[in-house]
Scaffold this motif. Sequence first.
Motif, short mmCIF file in Angstrom:
data_model
loop_
_atom_site.label_atom_id
_atom_site.label_comp_id
_atom_site.label_asym_id
_atom_site.label_seq_id
_atom_site.Cartn_x
_atom_site.Cartn_y
_atom_site.Cartn_z
N SER A 2 31.05 35.55 48.45
CA SER A 2 31.66 36.36 47.39
C SER A 2 32.41 35.47 46.39
CB SER A 2 32.61 37.38 48.00
OG SER A 2 33.67 36.72 48.64
N LYS A 3 32.46 35.97 45.17
CA LYS A 3 33.10 35.17 44.10
C LYS A 3 34.62 35.25 44.19
CE LYS A 3 29.58 34.60 40.73
NZ LYS A 3 29.34 34.18 39.36
N ILE A 4 35.24 34.20 43.66
CA ILE A 4 36.70 34.16 43.54
C ILE A 4 37.04 34.70 42.16
CG2 ILE A 4 38.71 32.65 43.41
CD1 ILE A 4 37.07 30.66 45.21
N ALA A 5 37.93 35.67 42.10
CA ALA A 5 38.36 36.19 40.80
C ALA A 5 39.66 35.50 40.37
CB ALA A 5 38.58 37.69 40.87
N ILE A 6 39.70 35.09 39.11
CA ILE A 6 40.96 34.62 38.54
C ILE A 6 41.42 35.68 37.54
CG2 ILE A 6 42.16 32.82 37.25
CD1 ILE A 6 40.09 30.81 38.22
N PHE A 7 42.46 36.43 37.93
CA PHE A 7 43.07 37.42 37.04
C PHE A 7 44.17 36.70 36.26
CE2 PHE A 7 41.74 41.82 38.19
CZ PHE A 7 40.84 41.51 39.19
N TYR A 8 44.00 36.59 34.95
CA TYR A 8 44.96 35.80 34.18
C TYR A 8 45.42 36.56 32.94
CZ TYR A 8 41.25 35.12 30.82
OH TYR A 8 40.28 35.38 29.89
N TYR A 47 37.15 42.53 44.44
CA TYR A 47 37.17 41.14 44.95
C TYR A 47 37.98 41.04 46.24
CZ TYR A 47 35.66 40.39 40.18
OH TYR A 47 34.97 40.46 38.99
N ASP A 48 37.54 40.12 47.12
CA ASP A 48 38.35 39.88 48.31
C ASP A 48 39.05 38.52 48.27
OD1 ASP A 48 36.16 38.33 48.79
OD2 ASP A 48 35.40 39.50 50.48
N LYS A 49 38.79 37.75 47.20
CA LYS A 49 39.49 36.47 47.02
C LYS A 49 40.00 36.42 45.58
CE LYS A 49 35.78 34.29 48.55
NZ LYS A 49 34.82 33.25 48.97
N ILE A 50 41.31 36.43 45.41
CA ILE A 50 41.88 36.55 44.06
C ILE A 50 42.98 35.52 43.82
CG2 ILE A 50 43.00 38.08 42.41
CD1 ILE A 50 41.97 40.47 44.01
N ILE A 51 42.90 34.85 42.66
CA ILE A 51 43.99 34.00 42.18
C ILE A 51 44.57 34.69 40.95
CG2 ILE A 51 44.62 31.76 41.21
CD1 ILE A 51 42.20 30.56 42.73
N PHE A 52 45.87 34.98 40.99
CA PHE A 52 46.54 35.59 39.85
C PHE A 52 47.27 34.52 39.05
CE2 PHE A 52 46.38 39.19 42.87
CZ PHE A 52 45.88 40.19 42.05
N GLY A 53 47.20 34.57 37.72
CA GLY A 53 47.91 33.62 36.86
C GLY A 53 48.71 34.33 35.79
N LEU A 54 49.97 33.90 35.63
CA LEU A 54 50.84 34.55 34.65
C LEU A 54 51.86 33.55 34.14
CD1 LEU A 54 53.28 36.91 36.65
CD2 LEU A 54 52.47 34.69 37.38
N SER A 55 52.59 33.95 33.09
CA SER A 55 53.69 33.11 32.62
C SER A 55 54.99 33.91 32.76
CB SER A 55 53.48 32.69 31.17
OG SER A 55 53.22 33.80 30.35
N THR A 56 56.09 33.18 32.73
CA THR A 56 57.39 33.84 32.69
C THR A 56 57.84 33.85 31.24
OG1 THR A 56 57.92 33.02 34.89
CG2 THR A 56 59.76 33.78 33.54
N VAL A 57 57.98 35.02 30.69
CA VAL A 57 58.34 35.10 29.27
C VAL A 57 59.56 35.98 29.04
CG1 VAL A 57 56.13 34.53 28.21
CG2 VAL A 57 56.55 36.85 29.01
N GLY A 58 60.44 35.99 30.00
CA GLY A 58 61.67 36.74 29.83
C GLY A 58 62.38 36.74 31.15
N LYS A 59 63.67 36.69 31.11
CA LYS A 59 64.43 36.63 32.35
C LYS A 59 64.31 37.92 33.15
CE LYS A 59 68.82 35.27 33.48
NZ LYS A 59 68.40 35.08 34.86
N ASP A 60 64.15 39.01 32.42
CA ASP A 60 64.07 40.29 33.11
C ASP A 60 62.62 40.57 33.50
OD1 ASP A 60 66.78 40.57 32.56
OD2 ASP A 60 66.30 41.27 30.55
#
Length: 174
Positions: A2-8, A47-60
């Motif tokens: 199965s494919k690896i999903a990158i949710f970004y 998907y059963d294999k997931i990498i999530f990617g995000l940024s921090t753009v606010g303290k809250d």
Amino acid sequence: MSKIAIFYGPDGGSVNRVADIIKDKIGEDKVEMVAVKSATAADIEKYDKIIFGLSTVGKDTWDSEYSTNDWGKFMPEISKTDYSNKVVAVFGLGDHITYGHAFVDHIGVLGKELMKNGAALVGPVSTDGYEFDESEAVVDGKFIGLPIDEDFEPELTEERVVAWLEVLRPDFEF
Ligand SMILES: Cc1cc2nc3c(=O)[nH]c(=O)nc-3n(C[C@H](O)[C@H](O)[C@H](O)COP(=O)(O)O)c2cc1C
């Protein structure tokens, strides 16, 4: 296999750039790129294999003025899924100079939400080699995902990604 999903998200910035590096290192044929701005829980379910990617753009959290950004919209979808049978990891962009008091906090916010919904996060990262004062991403002395600082340490990105992917490799099977 199965494919690896990158949710970004967001699209077109540092998160997107690092997501592309991760895709290239794993191998394009083994990866599906999913932009969170147009994704829902139904996409996560695929998907059963997931990498999530995000940024921090606010303290809250995403409840405040950032609720209109890609992750602000996608975040409510996260808790609609049970992750106990999925392999999950998180990377996050931050800036350790300007925001050393809240360094990559959103790795922590997202990671804790995933864990609340059954995820055992793969790929904790030692804080050695990172300079910061405080981070919500640190649990039991380690980052619960991979911090990347493209603003002030872009020269370290590739080696950090490569080392992290070696930790992910057995669980993500690539
Ligand atoms: C308004 C704003 C707030 C930010 N707040 C934080 C923060 O609290 N912690 C942190 O580590 N980085 C913070 N950053 C830095 C970003 O996470 C960093 O620049 C990241 O690379 C942005 O990635 P993107 O372009 O994919 O969104 C902030 C940046 C902006 C513009």
